[in-house]
Design an enzyme around this catalytic site. Structure first.
Site, PDB file in Angstrom:
ATOM      1  N   ASP A   1      30.587  13.669 -10.950  1.00 28.72           N
ATOM      2  CA  ASP A   1      29.975  14.979 -10.732  1.00 28.72           C
ATOM      3  C   ASP A   1      29.441  15.493 -12.072  1.00 28.72           C
ATOM      4  O   ASP A   1      29.858  15.033 -13.145  1.00 28.72           O
ATOM      5  CB  ASP A   1      31.016  15.936 -10.150  1.00 28.72           C
ATOM      6  CG  ASP A   1      30.509  17.358 -10.045  1.00 28.72           C
ATOM      7  OD1 ASP A   1      29.458  17.567  -9.425  1.00 28.72           O
ATOM      8  OD2 ASP A   1      31.150  18.265 -10.616  1.00 28.72           O
TER       9      ASP A   1
ATOM     10  N   ASP B   1      28.220  19.423 -12.909  1.00 29.37           N
ATOM     11  CA  ASP B   1      28.572  20.787 -13.330  1.00 29.37           C
ATOM     12  C   ASP B   1      30.079  20.994 -13.386  1.00 29.37           C
ATOM     13  O   ASP B   1      30.789  20.767 -12.406  1.00 29.37           O
ATOM     14  CB  ASP B   1      27.948  21.808 -12.381  1.00 29.37           C
ATOM     15  CG  ASP B   1      26.447  21.897 -12.571  1.00 29.37           C
ATOM     16  OD1 ASP B   1      26.018  22.366 -13.633  1.00 29.37           O
ATOM     17  OD2 ASP B   1      25.703  21.475 -11.670  1.00 29.37           O
TER      18      ASP B   1
END
Length: 795
Positions: free
Chosen positions: A171, A173
């Protein structure tokens, strides 16, 4: 590539039918739409010879034909004349096609070049149904069949095994970067005299042109794109992390942000494309607007995949997941793409800042948000009290009732145009507000005021007797910068990934000797490794969880349980750690909560720690020394009246006795009849009476506290847990049975994993799913639902 295709009658045929003619032969090449079979069937029609106003129905025999939906050579015929075909799905014959069109791209077969998107005609046959799996990371339209996907993944896993690698899904953010659009960052970067300059001088930036959201029904000229500057801070150690991980893993990016944003971030963290290449999947092509699913990338086999993400809920807490502590460099910003994700109001997500001044600033913000939540909850309770119906849908004034959440409740997150519109509007508004409000500048201003207040307060002046260590600590507290990077999550994460990789290939090596056909599975290995890390620790949360939240659904509780932690809701003898907020970190200095004081008094060996200790353990995959995390307070703040303690202990004892009595009086369900003989109404009433008694005890205790203790504001912080926990003092016989089955299921799953390590064939046993394995009839389920409703009503 030629492939045999089974030919069956479509569901539109008026079954049953009888084969009356076979118009093809084995070895014959048939073009598309050539008649293969004729069949007859019975139908009813009005009697044409009747003179009545409403003629009677008569039975007539009709003839139908079936044409070949494809072209190719008839390989075999499986039916004979006069055979009756009762339903769809019976294989009439097999046709060998020149091409199965198993790989399609842009409406064309990538193998033979034939157009496939317009091939659906009156026969109902559709070539596009043969290739439904998107195998590319982007939205180019490359799709393949399940068989092709299986072959590709098999080749991929073989290649990775030869290279001794696994797959890592990353991932973006708050996992490996933190981003903001606050223009304050750019101003600080251009001012070397600013106290935040050292922290932001290496922050990266880029500008995106983003299409505006046109109002519904807009028919005017195309709106011009808007430009937005993003500021990105890389998580400390990211370059080294990616370099090390790439030696052991093939890495993929999977983000809920837009594709343009994902490509811009990838260009920053991997400028040469050596780590991720073009393996980048964004929300624009993931197939879901709210959640992530490994099957989008690996539709057949996820046994070699590890996920790292700061959100567990968007993955439905997949077994492959390693949840990381969110990276929170830009204070108060959070995830700028959170509009695309389910909301998490008030939940504990990460540790406080190590610098006391920043921690104090965060505490002020948390207190403000907590006050707002409590006021909202109080207003909602008043509203419900004034109405006869307890209707959860009336919570329109609560934060969780955003337009996005309402659309999710109504229509889900797949291909939902309204949801896509609401998410985009919500995100644009959030970014515009951040650009306008400049939250970092405001927080810096608040920090300056704190320093100014401390410098003018009597405690802020130094005395000659102060030690050099005290002076040094005070000097550290006088730092004027808001932003400071003290994160080390990636260093711990790297160790965990090395451990997982080592365990996988250790099992693979053992399997090659004794059971070469068995393959290790990370969906078993990762949960097993995690479950042993914090085994033996029992935690009581106090003043941590939001008001009214279900303990078992809180992210922090789910996360803890994955590592073997037991979480309870009362001060039981087995509690080893009480996790609470440090009362000295907030502005009101309210002191320890009631349950914290009870634990301090009756559990001599309990450790009372702040949440940072828990996050340190979860990051390290092991127990961390509590010394630096212990909650200290003045002696008077730990005071607890004996009558209050006795009343609390009496309530716990009463709860325990009720459970024992219920278990002893419970029938053994050796048959359905014994379930029917049990008086469920009396059991239901018993629970009602007991819950009512506990509620009355709590109300009287509250009245006594109000009369006898003027300092009981300190109990306000415990309101969230106490209210949620009081509603669960009793488990029905059904819930006890459920827990026993759940425990057995988990133990069975653990046995599977242990046996897998010694190459047992049980590695392939179905993963335990406690909820689905419990065999309750409809009556029991209805009663369970009733108990859940009672719990919610008593929160």
């Amino acid at each position: 590539m030629a492939e045999l295709t089974s030919i069956t009658l479509p569901q539109s045929v008026p079954f049953p039918v009888t084969i009356s003619s076979i118009l093809c032969r084995q070895g014959e090449t048939v073009p598309k739409h050539q008649t293969l079979f004729k069949y007859k069937y019975w139908d009813y029609q009005d009697d044409p010879n009747s003179k009545e106003e409403t003629p009677p129905k008569i039975r007539v025999e009709r003839i139908g034909t079936y044409e070949s939906p494809i072209e190719g050579e008839v390989n075999s015929i499986n039916v004979c004349l006069s055979d009756e075909i009762a339903h769809s799905g019976v294989e009439l014959c097999f046709i060998k096609e020149p091409c199965a069109h198993a790989v399609q791209y842009g409406g064309l077969c990538a193998l033979c070049g034939k157009a496939v998107e317009d091939e659906k005609d009156y026969s109902g046959y559709n070539y596009e149904d043969r290739a439904t799996i998107s195998m590319s990371h982007d939205n180019t339209g490359l799709k393949i069949s399940l068989d092709e996907a299986t072959k590709i993944e098999h080749n991929t896993t073989d290649r990775l095994s030869r290279e001794k690698k696994l797959i890592l899904v990353v991932d973006l953010d708050q996992t490996v970067i933190h981003a903001t659009v606050d223009p304050t960052v750019g101003e600080w970067q251009s001012d070397p005299s600013n106290p935040n300059y050292p922290a932001v001088k290496n922050v990266r930036s880029f500008c995106l042109e983003e299409d505006p959201i046109a109002p519904p029904g807009w028919t005017g000229p195309k709106l011009p794109p808007s430009k937005c500057w993003y500021y990105v801070k890389l998580r400390p150690g990211l370059e080294e992390f990616l370099r090390s991980a790439s030696d052991l893993y093939e890495m993929h990016i999977y983000t809920m942000a837009t594709r343009n944003y994902a490509l811009a971030i990838a260009k920053i963290i991997d400028p040469e494309g050596e780590y991720f290449g073009d393996r980048i999947l964004s929300r624009d092509e993931s197939g879901s607007l709210t959640h992530k699913n490994l099957k989008r990338l690996f539709p057949v086999d996820q046994s070699m995949v590890v996920i790292i993400d700061d959100r567990g809920d968007v993955w439905q807490w997949e077994n492959n997941l390693i949840k990381v502590v969110p990276y929170d460099f830009f204070v108060g910003i959070g995830d700028i793409n959170s509009s695309f994700l389910p909301k998490k109001f008030g939940q504990l997500t990460g540790p406080t800042k190590k610098r006391k001044s920043i921690a104090k600033l965060e505490a002020l913000e948390n207190e403000k948000n907590s006050t707002d939540d409590e006021e909202s909850e109080a207003n909602e309770n008043d509203k419900e009290a004034s109405e006869e119906d307890d209707n959860p849908s009336q919570e329109n004034d609560t934060p969780s009732s955003s337009p996005v959440d309402r659309i999710l409740e109504m229509g889900g997150g797949e291909d939902n145009a309204s949801l896509l519109m609401e998410q985009s509007i919500s995100r644009n508004m959030s970014l515009e507000q951040q650009q306008h409000d400049r939250p970092l500048a405001k927080l810096q201003h608040d920090l300056d005021k704190i320093h100014e207040h401390d410098s003018h307060s009597p405690s802020g002046s130094s005395s000659p007797e102060e030690s050099d260590g005290d002076k040094k600590e005070e000097e550290d507290e006088e730092e004027d910068n808001l932003l400071y990077d003290d994160d080390n999550e990636l260093y711990s994460l790297k160790k965990a990934l090395v451990r997982i990789h080592s365990e996988y290939y250790k099992i693979l090596a053992a399997n090659k000797i004794k059971s070469p056909h068995l393959k290790p599975d990370l969906t078993h290995i990762i949960p097993f490794l995690k479950s042993k890390c914090l085994e033996g620790i029992t935690i009581l949360f106090s003043g941590i969880l939001p008001l009214g939240i279900n303990l078992d659904t809180a992210d922090i509780v789910i996360w803890c349980k994955q590592f073997g932690v037991k979480v309870v809701n009362e001060v039981y003898p087995e509690v080893t750690h009480v996790v609470c907020r440090d009362p000295n970190a907030n502005s009101f200095k309210s002191g320890p909560t009631f349950k914290v004081r009870v634990a301090k008094k009756i559990l001599p060996n309990v450790k009372i720690v702040n949440p940072d200790w828990l996050f340190a353990c979860l990051s390290a995959w092991g127990k961390v020394d509590e010394t630096d995390y212990l909650v200290e307070s003045e002696e008077d703040n730990w005071y607890l009246e004996d009558k209050d303690l006795k009343k609390y202990q009496k309530g716990l004892e009463s709860q325990k006795q009720k459970q024992i009595n219920t278990i002893e009086s419970r029938p053994r369900f050796d048959s359905i009849g014994s379930v029917e003989e049990y008086d469920l109404d009396n059991a239901n009433q018993e629970v009602d009476d007991f819950l009512a008694g506990i509620s009355e005890d709590d109300n009287s205790e509250k009245d006594d506290d109000d009369n006898d203790n003027d300092d009981d504001n300190n109990d306000n912080e415990d309101t969230d847990n106490d209210k949620a926990e009081v509603s669960k003092p009793f488990d029905s016989f059904i819930k006890d049975a459920y827990k026993v089955n759940k425990k057995r299921s988990l133990e069975a799953d653990e046995d599977i994993i242990l046996q897998q390590e010694v190459t047992s064939k049980k590695q392939k046993t179905q993963q335990a799913e406690p909820e689905s394995e419990v065999d309750l009839d409809e009556l029991e389920k209805e009663l369970l639902d009733g108990f859940d409703d009672m719990e919610e009503a008593n929160v």
